[in-house]
Design a protein around this motif. Structure first.
Motif, PDB file in Angstrom:
ATOM      1  N   PRO A 107       0.832  -1.210   0.000  1.00 60.41           N
ATOM      2  CA  PRO A 107       0.000   0.000   0.000  1.00 60.41           C
ATOM      3  C   PRO A 107       0.865   1.258   0.000  1.00 60.41           C
ATOM      4  O   PRO A 107       1.943   1.286   0.603  1.00 60.41           O
ATOM      5  CB  PRO A 107      -0.808  -0.131   1.300  1.00 60.41           C
ATOM      6  CG  PRO A 107      -0.015  -1.063   2.159  1.00 60.41           C
ATOM      7  CD  PRO A 107       0.688  -2.001   1.237  1.00 60.41           C
ATOM      8  N   ARG A 108       0.386   2.285  -0.694  1.00 55.11           N
ATOM      9  CA  ARG A 108       1.130   3.552  -0.745  1.00 55.11           C
ATOM     10  C   ARG A 108       1.070   4.292   0.584  1.00 55.11           C
ATOM     11  O   ARG A 108       2.018   4.971   0.968  1.00 55.11           O
ATOM     12  CB  ARG A 108       0.577   4.438  -1.862  1.00 55.11           C
ATOM     13  CG  ARG A 108       0.941   3.978  -3.255  1.00 55.11           C
ATOM     14  CD  ARG A 108       0.559   5.015  -4.291  1.00 55.11           C
ATOM     15  NE  ARG A 108      -0.883   5.139  -4.404  1.00 55.11           N
ATOM     16  CZ  ARG A 108      -1.617   4.461  -5.277  1.00 55.11           C
ATOM     17  NH1 ARG A 108      -1.035   3.590  -6.088  1.00 55.11           N
ATOM     18  NH2 ARG A 108      -2.921   4.634  -5.340  1.00 55.11           N
ATOM     19  N   ASP A 109      -0.060   4.177   1.283  1.00 54.22           N
ATOM     20  CA  ASP A 109      -0.257   4.889   2.545  1.00 54.22           C
ATOM     21  C   ASP A 109      -0.404   3.895   3.691  1.00 54.22           C
ATOM     22  O   ASP A 109      -0.753   2.730   3.471  1.00 54.22           O
ATOM     23  CB  ASP A 109      -1.515   5.765   2.463  1.00 54.22           C
ATOM     24  CG  ASP A 109      -1.452   6.757   1.319  1.00 54.22           C
ATOM     25  OD1 ASP A 109      -0.424   7.446   1.191  1.00 54.22           O
ATOM     26  OD2 ASP A 109      -2.432   6.837   0.544  1.00 54.22           O
ATOM     27  N   PRO A 110      -0.154   4.326   4.935  1.00 54.75           N
ATOM     28  CA  PRO A 110      -0.350   3.438   6.081  1.00 54.75           C
ATOM     29  C   PRO A 110      -1.815   3.012   6.206  1.00 54.75           C
ATOM     30  O   PRO A 110      -2.707   3.862   6.285  1.00 54.75           O
ATOM     31  CB  PRO A 110       0.072   4.301   7.280  1.00 54.75           C
ATOM     32  CG  PRO A 110       0.977   5.345   6.702  1.00 54.75           C
ATOM     33  CD  PRO A 110       0.423   5.633   5.334  1.00 54.75           C
ATOM     34  N   VAL A 111      -2.073   1.703   6.194  1.00 60.02           N
ATOM     35  CA  VAL A 111      -3.433   1.178   6.284  1.00 60.02           C
ATOM     36  C   VAL A 111      -3.429  -0.018   7.239  1.00 60.02           C
ATOM     37  O   VAL A 111      -2.381  -0.477   7.699  1.00 60.02           O
ATOM     38  CB  VAL A 111      -3.967   0.736   4.905  1.00 60.02           C
ATOM     39  CG1 VAL A 111      -4.106   1.937   3.973  1.00 60.02           C
ATOM     40  CG2 VAL A 111      -3.068  -0.323   4.288  1.00 60.02           C
ATOM     41  N   ARG A 135       6.510   0.676   6.931  1.00 57.85           N
ATOM     42  CA  ARG A 135       5.770   1.688   6.171  1.00 57.85           C
ATOM     43  C   ARG A 135       4.685   2.357   7.006  1.00 57.85           C
ATOM     44  O   ARG A 135       3.903   3.152   6.492  1.00 57.85           O
ATOM     45  CB  ARG A 135       5.134   1.046   4.937  1.00 57.85           C
ATOM     46  CG  ARG A 135       6.119   0.740   3.826  1.00 57.85           C
ATOM     47  CD  ARG A 135       5.463   0.006   2.673  1.00 57.85           C
ATOM     48  NE  ARG A 135       6.338   0.008   1.505  1.00 57.85           N
ATOM     49  CZ  ARG A 135       6.094   0.679   0.377  1.00 57.85           C
ATOM     50  NH1 ARG A 135       4.991   1.398   0.257  1.00 57.85           N
ATOM     51  NH2 ARG A 135       6.927   0.627  -0.636  1.00 57.85           N
ATOM     52  N   CYS A 137       2.150   0.763   8.557  1.00 52.85           N
ATOM     53  CA  CYS A 137       0.874   0.052   8.523  1.00 52.85           C
ATOM     54  C   CYS A 137       0.635  -0.693   9.832  1.00 52.85           C
ATOM     55  O   CYS A 137       1.569  -1.114  10.507  1.00 52.85           O
ATOM     56  CB  CYS A 137       0.856  -0.953   7.366  1.00 52.85           C
ATOM     57  SG  CYS A 137       0.919  -0.209   5.727  1.00 52.85           S
TER      58      CYS A 137
END
Length: 297
Positions: A107-111, A135, A137
């Motif tokens: 994922p590009r963003d923290p999820v 990252r 996440c």
């Protein structure tokens, strides 16, 4: 640094038993520095003068910088090739090709990430978990097996995961039941945004279905399919093909080793594994019967 795989003579560091499985650690710096979570290695078995031509494909459990770069794989001893590997000793040499295949998409963003594993194939989740955590996440685990000895990595998951749930069919560890039984609850409790799964094919099928019910994307690592069908590990032999629904709506036969082993779960035609669907691109067509000699025309 090149992303292309390398063939190398790796030095055995350790072979140890972990519950019902074996963990093999190899000194292989060239592979370690190229590895990305979700890739695998193909190991030659039988030794230099063996008649065993088929390599064994394994996901990578852990990569470390120790001794210049080590990789560790986890496997069950189920046949003569894996039995040969369990008999290796420190400083033995093993021919290894890797890293192979396409890795997990990150994922590009923290999820919130839910990592689901079963049996020794679940080992591939831990390199992924480390990358996701770096990252930013959140990492949640669900691990399952028939019994406590068949659940790999439960303690590690509890240590590194934000949450970890374990299931066993006999109730000897964690909750009694199967992974699919707890998955809907865990998805709701963790607020999962994406699901990653590594395990037996039946587990991957059920994880994909539950993730789809919640509208979540899923990525599945087809290691069991790879181990049971792949011969070369590079895509040349075409023995590990499976039907996959493309972005354009067309079904194509893709190779688990070269086009995978990580694929979108919702695009795999689970009910058609082991077949070439009639509507797949390039599928053979049934020819009309040729009249026998002397038949009416």
């Amino acid at each position: 640094m090149s992303d292309s795989p390398v063939q190398t003579s790796a030095t055995v560091l350790t072979v140890r038993q972990v519950q019902d499985y074996h963990a093999l650690t190899l000194v292989a710096p060239a592979i370690a520095e190229r590895f990305r979570p979700g890739q695998f290695v193909a190991v030659a078995v039988g030794g230099e003068h063996s008649g065993r031509l088929v390599r064994r494909c394994f996901s990578v459990y852990e990569v470390k910088s120790d001794y210049g770069g080590t990789i560790e794989v986890v496997f069950a001893d189920t046949e003569p090739g894996t039995s040969w590997l369990t008999g290796r000793r420190s400083r033995d040499q093993v021919d290894v090709l890797g890293p192979l295949g396409r890795p997990f998409r990150l994922p590009r963003d923290p999820v919130n990430c839910l990592l689901v594993g079963g049996g020794p194939q679940g080992a591939a989740l831990f390199a992924l978990a480390d990358t996701l955590a770096r990252r930013g996440c959140k990492v949640h685990f669900v691990l399952g097996g028939a019994s406590a000895r068949e659940v790999f990595g439960s303690r590690m998951a509890q240590r590194i995961g934000d949450t970890a749930v374990t299931t066993t069919e006999d109730g000897s560890l964690g909750e009694r039941g199967a992974v699919r039984d707890v998955l809907p609850r865990v998805i709701e409790e963790t607020g999962a945004d994406v699901v990653y799964a590594c395990g037996p094919t039946a587990l991957l099928r059920s994880v994909t279905r539950v993730a789809g019910d919640f509208g979540l994307p899923s990525q599945v690592f087809l290691e069991e399919f790879l181990q049971s069908t792949a011969v070369c590990g590079t895509g040349l032999c075409m023995t590990c093909v499976l039907p996959f629904h493309g972005d354009d709506g067309v079904t194509r036969m893709v190779r688990a080793c070269a086009d995978g082993p990580v694929l979108r779960g919702d695009r795999v035609r689970w009910g058609d594994l082991g077949t070439i669907p009639f509507d797949a691109l390039g599928a053979p067509r049934v020819l009309s019967a040729v009249p026998s000699e002397g038949a009416d025309r």
